[in-house]
Design a protein around this motif. Sequence first.
Motif, short mmCIF file in Angstrom:
data_model
loop_
_atom_site.label_atom_id
_atom_site.label_comp_id
_atom_site.label_asym_id
_atom_site.label_seq_id
_atom_site.Cartn_x
_atom_site.Cartn_y
_atom_site.Cartn_z
N UNK A 198 -5.88 -7.75 0.40
CA UNK A 198 -5.91 -6.64 -0.56
C UNK A 198 -7.35 -6.27 -0.93
N UNK A 199 -8.16 -7.29 -1.22
CA UNK A 199 -9.56 -7.03 -1.61
C UNK A 199 -10.32 -6.36 -0.48
N UNK A 200 -10.16 -6.86 0.73
CA UNK A 200 -10.99 -6.35 1.83
C UNK A 200 -10.43 -5.09 2.47
N UNK A 201 -9.21 -4.71 2.09
CA UNK A 201 -8.67 -3.45 2.59
C UNK A 201 -9.03 -2.28 1.67
N UNK A 202 -9.59 -2.63 0.48
CA UNK A 202 -9.93 -1.57 -0.47
C UNK A 202 -10.74 -0.43 0.17
N UNK A 203 -11.80 -0.75 0.91
CA UNK A 203 -12.60 0.36 1.45
C UNK A 203 -12.05 0.92 2.77
N UNK A 204 -10.93 0.38 3.26
CA UNK A 204 -10.49 0.74 4.61
C UNK A 204 -9.29 1.68 4.58
N UNK A 205 -9.35 2.67 5.44
CA UNK A 205 -8.25 3.63 5.53
C UNK A 205 -7.16 3.06 6.40
N UNK A 206 -6.04 2.72 5.79
CA UNK A 206 -4.95 2.13 6.58
C UNK A 206 -3.71 3.00 6.46
N UNK A 207 -2.76 2.77 7.34
CA UNK A 207 -1.46 3.42 7.20
C UNK A 207 -0.79 2.84 5.96
N UNK A 208 -0.09 3.68 5.22
CA UNK A 208 0.53 3.20 3.99
C UNK A 208 1.60 2.14 4.23
N UNK A 209 2.15 2.16 5.42
CA UNK A 209 3.24 1.23 5.73
C UNK A 209 2.75 -0.17 6.09
N UNK A 210 1.46 -0.37 6.07
CA UNK A 210 0.91 -1.66 6.48
C UNK A 210 1.47 -2.79 5.62
N UNK A 211 1.98 -3.83 6.28
CA UNK A 211 2.65 -4.93 5.60
C UNK A 211 1.69 -6.11 5.44
N UNK A 212 1.18 -6.29 4.23
CA UNK A 212 0.17 -7.34 4.00
C UNK A 212 0.75 -8.73 4.14
N UNK A 213 2.02 -8.87 3.77
CA UNK A 213 2.73 -10.13 3.92
C UNK A 213 2.70 -10.55 5.39
N UNK A 214 2.95 -9.58 6.26
CA UNK A 214 2.94 -9.82 7.70
C UNK A 214 1.54 -10.28 8.15
N UNK A 215 0.51 -9.59 7.66
CA UNK A 215 -0.86 -9.96 8.05
C UNK A 215 -1.19 -11.37 7.58
N UNK A 216 -0.75 -11.68 6.37
CA UNK A 216 -1.00 -13.02 5.83
C UNK A 216 -0.32 -14.08 6.69
N UNK A 217 0.88 -13.74 7.18
CA UNK A 217 1.62 -14.68 8.02
C UNK A 217 0.96 -14.88 9.38
N UNK A 218 0.25 -13.85 9.85
CA UNK A 218 -0.40 -13.93 11.17
C UNK A 218 -1.72 -14.70 11.15
#
Length: 270
Positions: A198-218
């Motif tokens: 969440x902190x490091x995505x602040x400045x980044x343009x991402x798709x709104x559907x991006x699943x952070x839970x999924x990224x954390x799991x990866x």
Amino acid sequence: SKAKLFDEKTDTRTSFKDVAGLEGAKEEVEEIVEFLRNPDKYTSLGGKIPKGALLVGPPGTGKTLLAKAVAGEAKVPFFSLSGSDFVEMFVGVGASRVRDLFKQAKDKSPAIIFIDEIDAIGRARGKNNFTGSNDERENTLNQLLTEMDGFGTNTNVIVLAATNRADVLDKALMRAGRFDRQIYVDLPDIRERKEIFEVHLRPIKTLETLDLEFLARQTPGFSGADIANVCNEAALIAARNEKKAVDKQDFLDAVDRIVGGLEKKNKIIT
Ligand code: ATP
């Protein structure tokens, strides 16, 4: 060379909001922020403010970030140096740098001194010293101990030091009135990884559907620094592919790339 060994910055930009997870560690350093903000309140009953705390944990977990956040939250100057800067230093130079650093911090107190990689100067003395080449390191360590002992109760300089090898440190450093508090800064668990994303995505343009839970799991075993890297790398990969926003696949490619890098690093070590 005239390499600057310490930086003095009134770093009011880094705050606890920039430090994700690490709830326990933040709680402990919060107390230090309080001391720096209201030293008189704490010394009025005769108590002594702690002089130092050791931040212990693996590389890239946010120890430097946390120290900067303490200075930022307390709005005090941040003086820093790295133990590794003292390796191979000429006789007398290391000790005098330490003396200068403490003098400057005292002049600008309340202040934070941050010593990264303290193990490079703080290794137990009298070991592996066959050649005498460690003499300057020992002088530097002795100077550090002298400076910390020389603090009066109202100096209002707090020394934070970071290491991932607390086990090799000279026990004298941990004695009462020196680094007598240890604060553990561990690798993030899945929930903390999500917060770091969440902190490091602040400045980044991402798709709104991006699943952070999924990224954390990866990203099991990733440090905060690794996750910061993933976010940056994903943005670069997406840009390279002419995308308008960073998507899941860019993150997966970035994770692969970082994992590749980590594996290479480990191969060299083992
Ligand atoms: P080292 O032991 O290698 O010096 P460190 O523990 O001091 O590492 P930092 O230098 O603080 O780690 O972390 C590097 C970068 O990783 C930070 O500037 C930040 O971008 C990111 N980072 C690390 N941990 C966190 C965290 N808990 N929350 C947010 N970002 C983090």
